[in-house]
Scaffold this motif. Structure first.
Motif, mmCIF file in Angstrom:
data_model
loop_
_atom_site.group_PDB
_atom_site.id
_atom_site.type_symbol
_atom_site.label_atom_id
_atom_site.label_comp_id
_atom_site.label_asym_id
_atom_site.label_seq_id
_atom_site.Cartn_x
_atom_site.Cartn_y
_atom_site.Cartn_z
ATOM 1 N N VAL A 96 36.393 33.337 48.161
ATOM 2 C CA VAL A 96 35.532 33.852 47.277
ATOM 3 C C VAL A 96 34.881 34.940 48.282
ATOM 4 C CG1 VAL A 96 35.061 32.870 45.217
ATOM 5 C CG2 VAL A 96 33.080 32.602 46.770
ATOM 6 N N CYS A 156 34.732 38.651 46.991
ATOM 7 C CA CYS A 156 33.642 38.928 46.144
ATOM 8 C C CYS A 156 32.430 39.362 46.138
ATOM 9 C CB CYS A 156 33.933 38.345 44.967
ATOM 10 S SG CYS A 156 35.324 38.278 44.459
ATOM 11 N N ARG A 193 33.733 49.007 42.291
ATOM 12 C CA ARG A 193 33.817 46.421 42.896
ATOM 13 C C ARG A 193 35.400 46.473 43.315
ATOM 14 N NH1 ARG A 193 32.945 41.927 40.860
ATOM 15 N NH2 ARG A 193 32.343 42.985 38.568
ATOM 16 N N ARG A 194 35.288 45.839 41.967
ATOM 17 C CA ARG A 194 36.580 45.397 41.983
ATOM 18 C C ARG A 194 37.704 46.219 42.706
ATOM 19 N NH1 ARG A 194 36.436 46.204 36.467
ATOM 20 N NH2 ARG A 194 35.815 44.863 34.994
ATOM 21 N N VAL A 227 36.728 45.162 46.387
ATOM 22 C CA VAL A 227 36.946 43.999 46.337
ATOM 23 C C VAL A 227 38.278 43.493 46.520
ATOM 24 C CG1 VAL A 227 37.692 41.044 45.385
ATOM 25 C CG2 VAL A 227 35.381 42.693 44.657
ATOM 26 N N THR A 231 43.260 37.211 47.105
ATOM 27 C CA THR A 231 42.165 38.025 46.580
ATOM 28 C C THR A 231 41.948 38.569 45.270
ATOM 29 O OG1 THR A 231 42.322 38.585 48.849
ATOM 30 C CG2 THR A 231 40.565 40.518 46.976
ATOM 31 N N LEU A 249 39.599 37.069 42.191
ATOM 32 C CA LEU A 249 38.295 38.493 41.576
ATOM 33 C C LEU A 249 38.995 38.190 39.911
ATOM 34 C CD1 LEU A 249 36.639 40.680 41.382
ATOM 35 C CD2 LEU A 249 38.280 41.699 41.578
ATOM 36 N N THR A 252 36.781 34.885 38.649
ATOM 37 C CA THR A 252 35.589 35.140 38.868
ATOM 38 C C THR A 252 34.755 35.775 37.415
ATOM 39 O OG1 THR A 252 35.527 37.004 39.957
ATOM 40 C CG2 THR A 252 35.995 35.013 41.219
ATOM 41 N N GLU A 253 35.789 37.004 37.192
ATOM 42 C CA GLU A 253 35.993 37.160 36.043
ATOM 43 C C GLU A 253 35.680 36.280 34.708
ATOM 44 O OE1 GLU A 253 37.651 40.529 36.471
ATOM 45 O OE2 GLU A 253 36.431 41.615 37.355
ATOM 46 N N VAL A 286 31.457 34.568 40.087
ATOM 47 C CA VAL A 286 31.368 33.980 42.065
ATOM 48 C C VAL A 286 30.520 32.889 42.350
ATOM 49 C CG1 VAL A 286 30.801 35.405 44.003
ATOM 50 C CG2 VAL A 286 31.548 36.354 41.923
#
Length: 385
Positions: free
Chosen positions: A62, A65, A100-101, A104, A137, A141, A144-145, A156
């Motif tokens: 993570v 992230c 933001r995504r 990442v 990665t 991501l 985590t969502e 995260v």
């Protein structure tokens, strides 16, 4: 549908994502290997952030992230367009979330390229490694969502907790092999002390009573019910990190005795924690909001008098919390000093251990609060229909 199903479903989603995440961190990635890091303290930090499995499909864990929000904040400060998006409210927040995504994924790509260059791989093998780690990665991501949307807690933080718990037992075993039962005793005392003090400081609050004036709307009276303002000490690990950075140079240059610099470290952590908490909380704003809502503290006149009273109470809470945070920072460093850790790595190891322990406690408390909130919602749901 059974009313217990939402709670059970969230638990199963969270556990399933954690299992999938750890499986991805156990699946070897093609054309990769372990990084030859000789410094044990830095290798430990890297293992905590990546799960100790850099040569796997989810090799970066993570870490991208965690870094992406800080990169986005820096870009918001530098870019007027991004600053305008943040001011647009919910619509702008959705656009920033997409950025933001992308950040990442870009960070995963850059990390994969850096790993390939560091290992000196050829073009074909390097391309396979970059593609694998970048795709991993992106999958992390999404995991985590998925936890954030359908499970418990922040995705995260939950996955970081899972990989930290996976790294700690082997590290403690290595410590036991090097130091014996003394390491077990010191580690137990440090862990219990930090956990108890962190919970006391995090859960403690000073409830300032507030009374709201009654208002007549038509023939009905509203308000007049007593309430309170919960004043807490804001938890943070940044004062310990800042104090360690400031002390690292003189300790390495002048070779101060352990007792002296540990005492200075404790004072600096308390001072930085007090200043940070005092700056972060604005009692004038709280007093103004009370006036607008028609509330007042019994026995205290509204306005500036209320602000002064709240500031007086808040300073005492901040002083207690700063002292508690100083004690929390003192236990890991003092414990490692007793085990004979050299001053060159003592700051890094002590602060890292503190951050890890406080993080474990805070994530556990947040998840427990969310579970309890859902249980109460399920309990009172039949009365709200």
């Amino acid at each position: 549908m059974n009313e217990r199903n939402p709670l059970r479903r969230r638990i199963l989603v969270t556990l399933g994502v954690i299992v999938l995440f750890r499986l991805g961190q156990s699946l070897p990635a093609p054309q990769t290997g372990r990084l030859p890091l000789s410094d044990h303290s830095w290798r430990w930090i890297l293992d905590l952030l990546t799960g100790g499995r850099l040569a796997t499909v989810f090799g970066f864990g993570v870490l991208p992230c965690l870094v992406a929000p800080f990169v986005l904040r820096a870009l918001i400060v530098l870019s007027p367009r991004l600053a305008a998006l943040r001011a647009e409210g919910e619509a702008g927040a959705r656009v920033l979330a997409r950025y933001r995504r992308r950040i990442v994924v870009v960070l995963g790509l850059l990390g994969a390229v850096g790993l390939v260059v560091f290992r000196g791989q050829d073009v074909l093998d390097g391309a396979v490694t970059v593609a694998c780690l970048t795709a991993g990665t992106a999958v992390v991501l999404r995991l985590t969502e998925l936890i954030t949307e359908r499970g418990f807690g922040h995705g995260v933080r939950i996955l970081l907790l899972a990989q930290v718990l996976a790294v700690l037992p082997p590290e403690f075993l290595c410590l036991y092999e090097r130091k014996g039962w003394a390491a077990v005793a010191v580690t137990t005392v440090v862990t219990l002390s930090v956990t108890v003090i962190t919970i006391v400081v995090a859960q403690g609050q000073r409830r300032v009573p507030v009374q709201y004036a009654k208002r007549m709307i038509g023939r009905r009276a509203f308000g007049g019910t007593p309430s309170y303002i919960p004043l807490r000490f804001p938890q943070a690990n940044s004062p310990a990190v800042l104090a360690a950075v400031l002390l690292s140079v003189p300790v390495l240059l002048f070779g101060l005795e352990d007792a002296w610099w540990i005492a200075v470290y404790f004072v600096l952590v308390c001072l930085f924690a007090f200043v940070r908490a005092a700056v972060a909380q604005n009692m004038d704003k709280v007093a103004d909001e009370l006036v607008r809502a028609g509330g007042f503290v019994p026995g205290i006149r509204p306005g500036n008098w209320t602000a002064e009273y709240l500031d007086y109470v808040n300073r005492r809470i901040i002083a207690f919390g700063a002292f508690g945070l100083g004690v929390v920072a003192l236990f890991p460093v003092a414990g490692l000093a007793l085990l004979g850790v050299t001053p060159a790595t003592l700051f890094v190891a002590g602060v890292t251990l503190q951050v890890v322990l406080v993080f474990l406690v805070s994530v556990s408390l947040d998840t427990t609060r969310q579970i309890e909130s859902l249980r109460r919602q399920r309990r009172y749901e039949p009365f709200l229909r």
